[in-house]
Design a protein around this motif. Structure first.
Motif: not given
Length: 358
Positions: A82, A87-89, A98, A107, A111
């Motif tokens: 993450f 903030e990452k998918v 996410k 997601t 994301g």
């Protein structure tokens, strides 16, 4: 300056330093804006899938924790997927996840979160992750286990306590004699002493750990206090004797004819039965509210430096925070005592011997 005062001052300095470093970038970027401390305070007391220690953004330092999801099968991966600020998918076996406000949602590859009234409507898989709160709870359990084994080993050498046993023995005796015996009674108190000792030491240790910089606010987590309250609920009611349930279902007993009690019991019995839930509920809220409030007050006092944008307020801010911090050390022990004492009191009322009129 005594060693204890020096240690407390050192804790507070590291605490303030970590807080200041965490918000340095934001404070610099928002020199001309009114600083809002609420998001950062809520972030500090909230649970997380990553154990953040210090720093900001990609320069932050933390410990990645295992993420365990049930989403058409078991999905296990590191929270490192993450990113530093979640903030990452994360892509796992062709599925994408996410984090939004510490909750994990399914997601697409980009994301995207479908928002409705500020809340995502994406599928939310069952989350059994080892979060920051859970990790600290496991750490406290390991520490208690080590203390217990070390204490038991010292008694094998001699009946005179040595090492950590010299510290633990007075606490065990205190819980046994002043909490269990006083509230449960001399007939049945012994079998509840191991649970009450564990409960007292576990809550106290977690309260103290929660005051360390970078630590999780475990006892300020409503899910944690709810589990402890459920344990109390089960132990109290499974231990309930005939007199306990008769007092619940027939509180006036033989003091009034049955015909006269019916109208009163329409109101009285539901109130008595409601007490089964309200007693442990009060335990849950009391511990959660007190430990959360302490953290919020300390963070708010330190935030005054960033709100007023002057270091002249620093001595006042640090001084008040230091006062609350020392108070929190006392509250940590006091809340552990209150939770354990009330639990013993509820058990005592459930196993109470029947009163015989003479």
């Amino acid at each position: 300056m005594s060693f204890k005062k020096l240690l407390i001052a050192l804790y507070l300095f590291v605490f303030c330093f970590s807080f200041a470093e965490t918000h340095e970038g934001t404070a610099e970027a928002a020199k001309d804006e009114v600083y809002n401390p609420v998001p950062f305070i809520m972030h500090h007391i909230a649970d997380a899938h990553n154990w953040h220690l210090w720093g900001e953004g990609h320069n932050s330092v933390g410990i990645s924790l295992p993420v365990i999801l049930w989403d058409n099968g078991l999905k296990v991966f590191s929270s490192e997927k993450f990113g530093h600020e979640e903030e990452k998918v994360a892509e796992v076996d062709g599925n994408f996840y996410k984090v939004h406000h510490n909750k994990i949602y399914s997601t697409n590859a980009a994301g995207d979160l479908n928002m409705h009234d500020g809340h995502p409507t994406n599928n939310e898989p069952l989350d059994f992750s080892i979060t920051k709160v859970v990790a600290q709870m496991l750490l406290a359990a390991i520490i208690l286990l080590i203390i217990g084994i070390a204490s038991a080993a010292s008694y094998k050498k001699s009946q005179v306590p040595s090492g950590i046993a010299k510290f633990i023995e007075p606490l065990v005796v205190f819980v046994r004699d002043d909490i269990a015996l006083q509230n449960i009674g001399s007939v049945r108190y012994r079998k509840y002493v191991p649970y009450l000792v564990t409960l007292f030491l576990f809550i106290w240790l977690l309260n103290i750990l929660g005051l360390l910089p970078g630590a999780a606010n475990t006892t300020g987590n409503i899910a944690f206090t709810m589990v402890l309250a459920v344990f109390t609920l089960l132990i109290v009611n499974l231990s309930g004797r005939k007199t306990y349930w008769m007092h619940m279902l027939d509180p006036l007993g033989k003091n009034m004819p049955f015909g006269g009690k019916i109208l009163i019991y329409i109101i009285l019995i539901p109130v008595e039965l409601l007490g089964i839930i309200t007693k442990p509920f009060a335990l849950m809220i009391r511990l959660f509210a007190n430990m959360t409030a302490g953290h919020i007050i300390i963070m708010s006092l330190i935030s005054l430096i960033f709100i007023m944008k002057t270091y002249l307020i620093t001595p006042v801010s640090i001084g008040l925070a230091l006062f609350i911090y020392v108070l929190e050390v006392l509250v940590a022990a006091l809340q552990a005592y209150i939770f354990t004492m009330l639990t013993a009191l509820f058990i005592g009322s459930a196993v109470e011997e029947p009163h015989h009129d003479h």
